[in-house]
Design an enzyme around this catalytic site. Structure first.
Site, short mmCIF file in Angstrom:
data_model
loop_
_atom_site.label_atom_id
_atom_site.label_comp_id
_atom_site.label_asym_id
_atom_site.label_seq_id
_atom_site.Cartn_x
_atom_site.Cartn_y
_atom_site.Cartn_z
N LYS A 296 2.27 57.03 -5.77
CA LYS A 296 2.24 56.54 -4.46
C LYS A 296 3.44 56.95 -3.41
O LYS A 296 4.74 57.00 -3.96
CB LYS A 296 2.52 54.99 -4.52
CG LYS A 296 1.14 54.52 -5.40
CD LYS A 296 1.28 53.04 -5.47
CE LYS A 296 1.11 52.06 -4.26
NZ LYS A 296 1.31 50.43 -4.37
O1 G3P Z 1 -0.36 46.68 -3.29
C1 G3P Z 1 0.25 46.31 -2.24
C2 G3P Z 1 0.88 45.09 -2.25
O2 G3P Z 1 1.58 44.87 -3.56
C3 G3P Z 1 1.86 44.38 -1.18
O3 G3P Z 1 1.22 43.56 -0.79
O4 G3P Z 1 1.57 41.48 0.38
O5 G3P Z 1 0.76 41.31 -1.93
O6 G3P Z 1 3.26 42.08 -1.48
P1 G3P Z 1 1.57 41.93 -1.04
#
Ligand code: G3P
Length: 226
Positions: free
Chosen positions: A86
């Site tokens: 990533k």
């Molecule tokens: O994969 C993306 C994710 O981990 C970030 O988003 O908002 O769930 O922390 P969030």
């Protein structure tokens, strides 16, 4: 359609993996910092758990080109074979994506907010582009509309690149992203049960049990085949 588990918590990943047909596990630096004291150990354990065919995603922590390339090489040599690196959608990131994609890496462009980021990352060779749905919604912008535009433009200009929608809080966001054209989603472990559960289904099951028991008592269906 691909479903990924967005977590580095081994027991939560195991719970989901045993029940749900998932294609792999995604992580990022925040997930690793929150959920483990030893990122290398956690990622190796996840690799062992998911086997060689499901994809493991890990993100570089460097923000400069040289650092990203060095970290991508280390991650891949430790976490391959089904590994996707990533890389954040930045100018340095684009440069790193171009080089890594040319060398045969699977690349996921991440932390995406805009259609132009998607098109540029796809052109640089990204296999997946990951828009952050909740973070986009938080800007009072309709994430489903944006995800739809991303999917439409990719299908036209760069069909080998898929939208991997990320950062969900409620199942309706997942529905809307998929309906808009996301070919993959990554979901927190806690949300998987919410995607399968329905009070309607529970009521149906209660009805089956009641009617069956009224006639056959404690016997299960297999008892009749003895
Ligand atoms: O994969 C993306 C994710 O981990 C970030 O988003 O908002 O769930 O922390 P969030």
């Amino acid at each position: 359609m691909r479903y990924f588990i967005d977590s580095a918590d081994l027991s939560k990943v195991e719970y989901v993996l045993e029940r749900f047909p998932c294609d792999g596990v995604t992580t990022n630096p925040a997930i690793l910092a929150r959920e483990t004291d030893d990122p290398a150990k956690a990622l190796r354990e996840i690799r062992d758990l998911i086997g060689d065919t499901r994809t493991l995603f890990a993100q570089v922590t460097a923000s400069d080109y040289d650092g990203m390339i060095r970290e991508a090489e280390i991650l891949k040599s430790n976490l391959g074979p089904a590994f996707s690196v990533k890389i954040p959608a930045t100018a340095e990131g684009l440069r790193a994506m171009t080089k890594l994609a040319k060398e045969g890496y699977s690349v996921t462009a991440t932390a995406i907010y805009s259609v132009q980021q998607v098109l540029l990352c796809a052109k640089a060779g990204a296999d997946y582009v990951a828009p952050y749905v909740t973070h986009i919604d938080n800007l009072c912008v309709d994430s489903a509309e944006i995800v739809g535009n991303m999917a439409k433009l990719l299908a036209y200009h760069a069909p080998r690149t898929q939208v991997l929608a990320a950062s969900f809080r409620v199942p309706e966001q997942v529905n809307r992203a998929i309906l808009a054209g996301a070919g993959a989603v990554t979901i927190r472990p806690e949300m998987f049960d919410m995607l399968i559960e329905s009070t309607g289904t529970d009521t149906e099951i209660e009805g089956f049990e009641k009617t069956w028991k009224e006639k056959f008592g404690k016997n299960g269906i297999s008892d009749f085949f003895k």
